[in-house]
Design a protein around this motif. Structure first.
Motif, PDB file in Angstrom:
ATOM      1  N   TYR A   1       0.732  -0.856   0.269  1.00  4.90           N
ATOM      2  CA  TYR A   1      -0.251   0.460  -0.035  1.00  4.90           C
ATOM      3  C   TYR A   1       1.319   1.468   0.320  1.00  4.90           C
ATOM      4  N   SER A   2       2.261   1.125   1.179  1.00  4.58           N
ATOM      5  CA  SER A   2       2.928   2.190   0.940  1.00  4.58           C
ATOM      6  C   SER A   2       3.720   2.514  -0.435  1.00  4.58           C
ATOM      7  N   ALA A   3       4.056   1.658  -0.811  1.00  4.99           N
ATOM      8  CA  ALA A   3       4.170   1.618  -2.633  1.00  4.99           C
ATOM      9  C   ALA A   3       3.379   1.831  -3.923  1.00  4.99           C
ATOM     10  N   LYS A   4       2.214   2.520  -3.445  1.00  2.00           N
ATOM     11  CA  LYS A   4       0.807   2.742  -3.901  1.00  2.00           C
ATOM     12  C   LYS A   4       0.607   1.144  -4.944  1.00  2.00           C
ATOM     13  N   GLN A   5       0.855   0.309  -4.583  1.00  2.00           N
ATOM     14  CA  GLN A   5       1.409  -1.183  -5.603  1.00  2.00           C
ATOM     15  C   GLN A   5      -0.367  -2.189  -5.302  1.00  2.00           C
ATOM     16  N   ILE A   6      -0.836  -1.807  -4.369  1.00  2.00           N
ATOM     17  CA  ILE A   6      -2.475  -2.107  -3.983  1.00  2.00           C
ATOM     18  C   ILE A   6      -3.135  -1.396  -3.221  1.00  2.00           C
ATOM     19  N   ARG A   7      -4.740  -0.724  -3.908  1.00  2.66           N
ATOM     20  CA  ARG A   7      -5.217   0.640  -3.372  1.00  2.66           C
ATOM     21  C   ARG A   7      -6.125  -0.067  -2.857  1.00  2.66           C
ATOM     22  N   ALA A   8      -7.714   0.183  -2.163  1.00  2.00           N
ATOM     23  CA  ALA A   8      -8.845  -0.071  -2.085  1.00  2.00           C
ATOM     24  C   ALA A   8      -9.666  -0.601  -2.644  1.00  2.00           C
ATOM     25  N   GLU A   9      -9.461  -0.157  -3.829  1.00  2.00           N
ATOM     26  CA  GLU A   9     -10.089  -1.186  -4.817  1.00  2.00           C
ATOM     27  C   GLU A   9      -9.807  -2.553  -4.901  1.00  2.00           C
TER      28      GLU A   9
ATOM     29  N   LYS B   1     -16.380 -13.225  -1.980  1.00  2.00           N
ATOM     30  CA  LYS B   1     -17.546 -13.799  -1.359  1.00  2.00           C
ATOM     31  C   LYS B   1     -17.932 -13.252   0.051  1.00  2.00           C
ATOM     32  N   LYS B   2     -17.187 -11.765   0.124  1.00  2.00           N
ATOM     33  CA  LYS B   2     -17.379 -11.371   1.477  1.00  2.00           C
ATOM     34  C   LYS B   2     -18.213 -10.127   1.249  1.00  2.00           C
ATOM     35  N   LEU B   3     -17.942  -9.360  -0.107  1.00  2.00           N
ATOM     36  CA  LEU B   3     -18.782  -8.173  -0.461  1.00  2.00           C
ATOM     37  C   LEU B   3     -18.968  -8.377  -1.794  1.00  2.00           C
ATOM     38  N   PRO B   4     -20.501  -7.831  -1.795  1.00  2.00           N
ATOM     39  CA  PRO B   4     -21.056  -7.725  -3.027  1.00  2.00           C
ATOM     40  C   PRO B   4     -20.484  -6.303  -4.194  1.00  2.00           C
ATOM     41  N   PRO B   5     -21.079  -7.229  -5.979  1.00  2.00           N
ATOM     42  CA  PRO B   5     -19.763  -5.917  -6.598  1.00  2.00           C
ATOM     43  C   PRO B   5     -20.131  -4.271  -6.763  1.00  2.00           C
ATOM     44  N   GLU B   6     -21.664  -5.032  -5.423  1.00  2.00           N
ATOM     45  CA  GLU B   6     -21.618  -2.983  -6.009  1.00  2.00           C
ATOM     46  C   GLU B   6     -20.838  -2.218  -4.962  1.00  2.00           C
ATOM     47  N   ALA B   7     -20.199  -3.124  -3.756  1.00  2.00           N
ATOM     48  CA  ALA B   7     -19.707  -2.121  -3.299  1.00  2.00           C
ATOM     49  C   ALA B   7     -18.389  -1.444  -4.154  1.00  2.00           C
ATOM     50  N   LEU B   8     -18.061  -1.855  -5.211  1.00  2.00           N
ATOM     51  CA  LEU B   8     -17.025  -0.982  -5.830  1.00  2.00           C
ATOM     52  C   LEU B   8     -17.351  -0.048  -6.407  1.00  2.00           C
ATOM     53  N   SER B   9     -18.364   0.109  -6.523  1.00  2.00           N
ATOM     54  CA  SER B   9     -18.732   1.472  -6.726  1.00  2.00           C
ATOM     55  C   SER B   9     -19.190   2.388  -5.904  1.00  2.00           C
ATOM     56  N   ASP B  10     -18.755   2.334  -4.705  1.00  2.00           N
ATOM     57  CA  ASP B  10     -19.591   2.709  -3.718  1.00  2.00           C
ATOM     58  C   ASP B  10     -18.225   3.496  -2.787  1.00  2.00           C
ATOM     59  N   LYS B  11     -18.518   5.005  -3.973  1.00  2.04           N
ATOM     60  CA  LYS B  11     -16.961   6.344  -3.559  1.00  2.04           C
ATOM     61  C   LYS B  11     -17.148   5.698  -1.886  1.00  2.04           C
ATOM     62  N   GLU B  12     -17.673   6.211  -1.108  1.00  3.60           N
ATOM     63  CA  GLU B  12     -18.212   6.890   0.377  1.00  3.60           C
ATOM     64  C   GLU B  12     -16.896   4.998   1.508  1.00  3.60           C
ATOM     65  N   TYR B  13     -17.534   3.896   0.911  1.00  3.54           N
ATOM     66  CA  TYR B  13     -17.164   3.070   0.912  1.00  3.54           C
ATOM     67  C   TYR B  13     -15.075   2.998   0.782  1.00  3.54           C
ATOM     68  N   LEU B  14     -15.233   2.660  -0.966  1.00  6.67           N
ATOM     69  CA  LEU B  14     -13.828   3.335  -1.113  1.00  6.67           C
ATOM     70  C   LEU B  14     -13.255   3.792  -0.136  1.00  6.67           C
ATOM     71  N   ASN B  15     -13.336   4.675  -0.121  1.00  9.05           N
ATOM     72  CA  ASN B  15     -13.115   6.088   0.148  1.00  9.05           C
ATOM     73  C   ASN B  15     -12.931   5.375   2.174  1.00  9.05           C
ATOM     74  N   ALA B  16     -13.610   5.149   3.062  1.00 10.18           N
ATOM     75  CA  ALA B  16     -12.796   5.058   4.524  1.00 10.18           C
ATOM     76  C   ALA B  16     -12.098   3.633   4.519  1.00 10.18           C
ATOM     77  N   VAL B  17     -12.136   2.246   3.240  1.00 13.36           N
ATOM     78  CA  VAL B  17     -11.320   1.441   3.516  1.00 13.36           C
ATOM     79  C   VAL B  17     -10.075   2.274   3.408  1.00 13.36           C
ATOM     80  N   THR B  18     -10.273   3.550   2.138  1.00 14.76           N
ATOM     81  CA  THR B  18      -8.464   4.285   2.244  1.00 14.76           C
ATOM     82  C   THR B  18      -8.349   4.589   3.376  1.00 14.76           C
ATOM     83  N   THR B  19      -8.522   5.149   3.836  1.00 14.39           N
ATOM     84  CA  THR B  19      -8.238   5.907   5.284  1.00 14.39           C
ATOM     85  C   THR B  19      -7.888   4.159   6.365  1.00 14.39           C
ATOM     86  N   GLN B  20      -8.330   3.731   6.135  1.00 10.50           N
ATOM     87  CA  GLN B  20      -8.353   2.405   6.978  1.00 10.50           C
ATOM     88  C   GLN B  20      -7.301   1.915   6.794  1.00 10.50           C
ATOM     89  N   LEU B  21      -6.932   1.952   5.915  1.00 15.82           N
ATOM     90  CA  LEU B  21      -5.873   1.592   4.986  1.00 15.82           C
ATOM     91  C   LEU B  21      -4.138   2.509   6.110  1.00 15.82           C
TER      92      LEU B  21
END
Length: 120
Positions: A73-81, A91-111
């Motif tokens: 993540y620090s080397a920008k090889q992995i992103r929240a997406e 099968k932990k998340l449905p496909p629509e999670a990939l288009s949820d910008k707020e969810y992706l931003n929260a994952v980025t914050t956690q990373l």
């Protein structure tokens, strides 16, 4: 004796700071506050998702675990997406999670928080 006291205080300070950061961001993404909670959020929060990735649960999807996740993540090889995509493939998340910008931003914050904690 002074070394023991200084070492104990340093350890106490480090553990307090690390715990505060993690606790504060556990609620960083709270869609229920605005009345729109997708069903997958209640099952897998961004905090839980990053924890699963850190524990190596998405290694079969090409997401490294533990310190390698933080380094990638620090080397920008992995992103929240990438992590969300790995969770979708697992099968932990449905496909629509990939288009949820707020969810992706929260994952980025956690990373980012994991990376910051590792730097202590």
């Amino acid at each position: 004796m002074k070394r023991l006291i200084l070492g104990s205080l340093s350890l106490l300070l480090a553990s307090t700071v690390g715990t505060s950061v993690v606790r504060a961001d556990n609620s960083a993404y709270n869609p229920s506050a605005v009345g729109k909670t997708p069903s997958y959020i209640s099952r897998t929060t961004p905090f839980d998702l990053v924890n699963m990735a850190y524990q190596g649960q998405f290694q079969n999807q090409g997401i490294p675990g533990y310190q390698d996740l933080i380094l990638a993540y620090s080397a920008k090889q992995i992103r929240a997406e990438d992590i969300v995509r790995g969770a979708i493939n697992s099968k932990k998340l449905p496909p629509e999670a990939l288009s949820d910008k707020e969810y992706l931003n929260a994952v980025t914050t956690q990373l980012s928080n994991y990376r910051n904690i590792q730097n202590y």
